[in-house]
Design a protein around this motif. Structure first.
Motif, PDB file in Angstrom:
ATOM      1  N   LYS A 112       9.131 -13.791  -5.357  1.00 13.98           N
ATOM      2  CA  LYS A 112       7.723 -13.729  -5.597  1.00 13.98           C
ATOM      3  C   LYS A 112       7.384 -12.946  -6.479  1.00 13.98           C
ATOM      4  CE  LYS A 112       6.325 -13.364  -1.172  1.00 13.98           C
ATOM      5  NZ  LYS A 112       5.312 -13.402  -0.120  1.00 13.98           N
ATOM      6  N   ILE A 113       8.334 -11.367  -6.618  1.00  8.31           N
ATOM      7  CA  ILE A 113       7.782 -10.485  -7.447  1.00  8.31           C
ATOM      8  C   ILE A 113       8.426 -10.829  -8.956  1.00  8.31           C
ATOM      9  CG2 ILE A 113       8.756  -8.166  -8.008  1.00  8.31           C
ATOM     10  CD1 ILE A 113       8.534  -7.624  -4.919  1.00  8.31           C
ATOM     11  N   ILE A 114       9.422 -11.502  -8.908  1.00  3.34           N
ATOM     12  CA  ILE A 114       9.913 -12.143 -10.238  1.00  3.34           C
ATOM     13  C   ILE A 114       8.907 -13.057 -10.859  1.00  3.34           C
ATOM     14  CG2 ILE A 114      11.656 -13.493 -11.557  1.00  3.34           C
ATOM     15  CD1 ILE A 114      13.981 -12.071  -9.372  1.00  3.34           C
ATOM     16  N   GLY A 115       8.318 -13.972 -10.250  1.00  2.00           N
ATOM     17  CA  GLY A 115       7.572 -14.895 -10.706  1.00  2.00           C
ATOM     18  C   GLY A 115       6.205 -14.593 -11.104  1.00  2.00           C
ATOM     19  N   SER A 116       5.651 -13.258 -10.103  1.00  7.04           N
ATOM     20  CA  SER A 116       4.208 -13.104 -10.083  1.00  7.04           C
ATOM     21  C   SER A 116       3.863 -11.544 -10.862  1.00  7.04           C
ATOM     22  CB  SER A 116       3.532 -13.214  -8.705  1.00  7.04           C
ATOM     23  OG  SER A 116       3.640 -14.359  -7.953  1.00  7.04           O
ATOM     24  N   CYS A 117       4.934 -10.593 -10.588  1.00  6.91           N
ATOM     25  CA  CYS A 117       4.613  -9.329 -11.050  1.00  6.91           C
ATOM     26  C   CYS A 117       4.256  -9.238 -12.668  1.00  6.91           C
ATOM     27  CB  CYS A 117       5.683  -8.534 -10.878  1.00  6.91           C
ATOM     28  SG  CYS A 117       5.332  -6.715 -11.324  1.00  6.91           S
ATOM     29  N   ASP A 118       3.080  -8.658 -12.685  1.00  7.31           N
ATOM     30  CA  ASP A 118       2.512  -8.538 -14.201  1.00  7.31           C
ATOM     31  C   ASP A 118       2.739  -7.194 -14.890  1.00  7.31           C
ATOM     32  OD1 ASP A 118       0.688  -6.991 -13.021  1.00  7.31           O
ATOM     33  OD2 ASP A 118      -1.144  -8.408 -13.752  1.00  7.31           O
ATOM     34  N   HIS A 162      11.538   6.357  -9.569  1.00  8.23           N
ATOM     35  CA  HIS A 162      12.989   6.871  -9.722  1.00  8.23           C
ATOM     36  C   HIS A 162      14.074   5.740  -9.996  1.00  8.23           C
ATOM     37  CE1 HIS A 162      16.748   9.461  -8.876  1.00  8.23           C
ATOM     38  NE2 HIS A 162      16.863   8.515  -8.216  1.00  8.23           N
ATOM     39  N   TYR A 163      13.791   4.485  -9.352  1.00  8.00           N
ATOM     40  CA  TYR A 163      14.650   3.472  -9.575  1.00  8.00           C
ATOM     41  C   TYR A 163      14.425   2.476 -10.561  1.00  8.00           C
ATOM     42  CZ  TYR A 163      17.588   5.349  -5.646  1.00  8.00           C
ATOM     43  OH  TYR A 163      18.071   6.287  -4.923  1.00  8.00           O
ATOM     44  N   CYS A 164      13.035   2.414 -11.033  1.00  6.86           N
ATOM     45  CA  CYS A 164      12.662   1.389 -12.081  1.00  6.86           C
ATOM     46  C   CYS A 164      11.416   1.665 -12.682  1.00  6.86           C
ATOM     47  CB  CYS A 164      12.631  -0.040 -11.355  1.00  6.86           C
ATOM     48  SG  CYS A 164      11.028  -0.014 -10.215  1.00  6.86           S
ATOM     49  N   ASP A 165      11.282   0.903 -13.836  1.00 11.41           N
ATOM     50  CA  ASP A 165      10.054   0.814 -14.561  1.00 11.41           C
ATOM     51  C   ASP A 165       9.064   0.021 -13.928  1.00 11.41           C
ATOM     52  OD1 ASP A 165      11.129   2.786 -16.487  1.00 11.41           O
ATOM     53  OD2 ASP A 165      11.900   1.289 -17.848  1.00 11.41           O
ATOM     54  N   THR A 166       9.543  -1.126 -13.363  1.00 13.84           N
ATOM     55  CA  THR A 166       8.666  -2.172 -12.681  1.00 13.84           C
ATOM     56  C   THR A 166       9.289  -2.720 -11.768  1.00 13.84           C
ATOM     57  OG1 THR A 166       9.278  -3.997 -14.096  1.00 13.84           O
ATOM     58  CG2 THR A 166       7.607  -2.872 -15.046  1.00 13.84           C
ATOM     59  N   PRO A 167       8.392  -3.196 -10.568  1.00 16.18           N
ATOM     60  CA  PRO A 167       9.243  -3.871  -9.448  1.00 16.18           C
ATOM     61  C   PRO A 167       9.901  -5.442  -9.971  1.00 16.18           C
ATOM     62  CG  PRO A 167       6.933  -3.850  -9.092  1.00 16.18           C
ATOM     63  CD  PRO A 167       7.077  -3.007 -10.327  1.00 16.18           C
ATOM     64  N   LYS A 168       9.331  -5.751 -11.033  1.00 17.75           N
ATOM     65  CA  LYS A 168      10.142  -6.780 -11.557  1.00 17.75           C
ATOM     66  C   LYS A 168      11.478  -6.907 -12.226  1.00 17.75           C
ATOM     67  CE  LYS A 168       8.549 -10.865 -14.338  1.00 17.75           C
ATOM     68  NZ  LYS A 168       7.522 -11.058 -15.192  1.00 17.75           N
ATOM     69  N   GLU A 169      11.760  -5.666 -12.653  1.00 18.83           N
ATOM     70  CA  GLU A 169      12.931  -5.273 -13.229  1.00 18.83           C
ATOM     71  C   GLU A 169      13.847  -5.140 -12.182  1.00 18.83           C
ATOM     72  OE1 GLU A 169      14.972  -0.905 -14.273  1.00 18.83           O
ATOM     73  OE2 GLU A 169      12.859  -1.466 -15.110  1.00 18.83           O
ATOM     74  N   LEU A 170      13.383  -4.340 -10.848  1.00 15.16           N
ATOM     75  CA  LEU A 170      14.235  -4.015 -10.053  1.00 15.16           C
ATOM     76  C   LEU A 170      14.713  -5.422  -9.263  1.00 15.16           C
ATOM     77  CD1 LEU A 170      15.540  -1.903  -8.082  1.00 15.16           C
ATOM     78  CD2 LEU A 170      13.490  -1.806  -7.095  1.00 15.16           C
ATOM     79  N   ALA A 171      13.595  -6.211  -9.127  1.00 13.87           N
ATOM     80  CA  ALA A 171      13.985  -7.453  -8.424  1.00 13.87           C
ATOM     81  C   ALA A 171      14.807  -8.606  -9.316  1.00 13.87           C
ATOM     82  CB  ALA A 171      12.463  -8.450  -8.464  1.00 13.87           C
ATOM     83  N   ILE A 172      14.930  -8.377 -10.334  1.00 12.74           N
ATOM     84  CA  ILE A 172      15.779  -8.904 -11.248  1.00 12.74           C
ATOM     85  C   ILE A 172      17.272  -8.485 -11.237  1.00 12.74           C
ATOM     86  CG2 ILE A 172      16.652  -9.743 -13.627  1.00 12.74           C
ATOM     87  CD1 ILE A 172      13.609  -9.746 -14.354  1.00 12.74           C
ATOM     88  N   ARG A 173      17.112  -7.029 -10.959  1.00 12.22           N
ATOM     89  CA  ARG A 173      18.716  -6.486 -10.721  1.00 12.22           C
ATOM     90  C   ARG A 173      19.132  -6.978  -9.447  1.00 12.22           C
ATOM     91  NH1 ARG A 173      17.138  -0.336 -11.914  1.00 12.22           N
ATOM     92  NH2 ARG A 173      18.826  -0.131 -10.436  1.00 12.22           N
ATOM     93  N   PRO A 187      18.149  -0.161  -2.089  1.00  7.31           N
ATOM     94  CA  PRO A 187      17.139  -0.492  -1.201  1.00  7.31           C
ATOM     95  C   PRO A 187      17.069   0.236   0.140  1.00  7.31           C
ATOM     96  CG  PRO A 187      19.033  -2.263  -1.187  1.00  7.31           C
ATOM     97  CD  PRO A 187      19.161  -1.043  -2.351  1.00  7.31           C
ATOM     98  N   TYR A 188      18.094   1.149   0.544  1.00  3.25           N
ATOM     99  CA  TYR A 188      17.945   2.183   1.506  1.00  3.25           C
ATOM    100  C   TYR A 188      17.130   3.341   1.205  1.00  3.25           C
ATOM    101  CZ  TYR A 188      21.496  -1.067   3.749  1.00  3.25           C
ATOM    102  OH  TYR A 188      22.016  -2.260   4.273  1.00  3.25           O
ATOM    103  N   GLY A 235       8.621  -3.138  -1.060  1.00  2.00           N
ATOM    104  CA  GLY A 235       9.389  -2.807  -0.016  1.00  2.00           C
ATOM    105  C   GLY A 235      10.092  -3.948   0.966  1.00  2.00           C
ATOM    106  N   ALA A 236       9.288  -4.898   1.102  1.00  2.76           N
ATOM    107  CA  ALA A 236       9.794  -6.157   1.548  1.00  2.76           C
ATOM    108  C   ALA A 236      11.129  -6.794   0.769  1.00  2.76           C
ATOM    109  CB  ALA A 236       8.920  -7.097   1.840  1.00  2.76           C
ATOM    110  N   MET A 237      10.915  -6.600  -0.507  1.00  2.00           N
ATOM    111  CA  MET A 237      12.035  -6.884  -1.203  1.00  2.00           C
ATOM    112  C   MET A 237      13.486  -6.092  -0.864  1.00  2.00           C
ATOM    113  SD  MET A 237      12.547  -6.776  -5.401  1.00  2.00           S
ATOM    114  CE  MET A 237      12.111  -5.101  -5.446  1.00  2.00           C
TER     115      MET A 237
END
Length: 74
Positions: free
Chosen positions: A6-12, A26-37, A49-50, A69-71
């Motif tokens: 959902k994040i990969i497909g919908s995060c703008d 700390h870990y990303c510029d966008t949650p979409k970037e983190l989801a792809i990783r 994730p921890y 967070g659910a991701m």
């Protein structure tokens, strides 16, 4: 559909959640970037994730009702 998908497909990439969350900043510029990783290689950085406190702030802030967070739970 998983939250990661959902994040990969919908995060703008608006950045609202990143501005309010220390974990995301700390870990990303966008949650979409983190989801792809995460999708590319879930074990790349297993500590990431921890590191999320699962407080839900990102979900409350997100104008698209996404929950990074659910991701982390996935």
């Amino acid at each position: 559909m998983s939250e990661t998908e959902k994040i990969i497909g919908s995060c703008d990439d608006c950045g609202a959640c990143v501005r309010t969350c220390t974990f995301l900043r700390h870990y990303c510029d966008t949650p979409k970037e983190l989801a792809i990783r995460f999708k590319r290689n879930p074990l790349e950085n297993i500590e990431i994730p921890y590191s999320c406190s699962l407080c839900g702030l990102c979900e409350r802030i997100c104008p698209l009702d996404l929950y990074p967070g659910a991701m982390c739970l996935e």
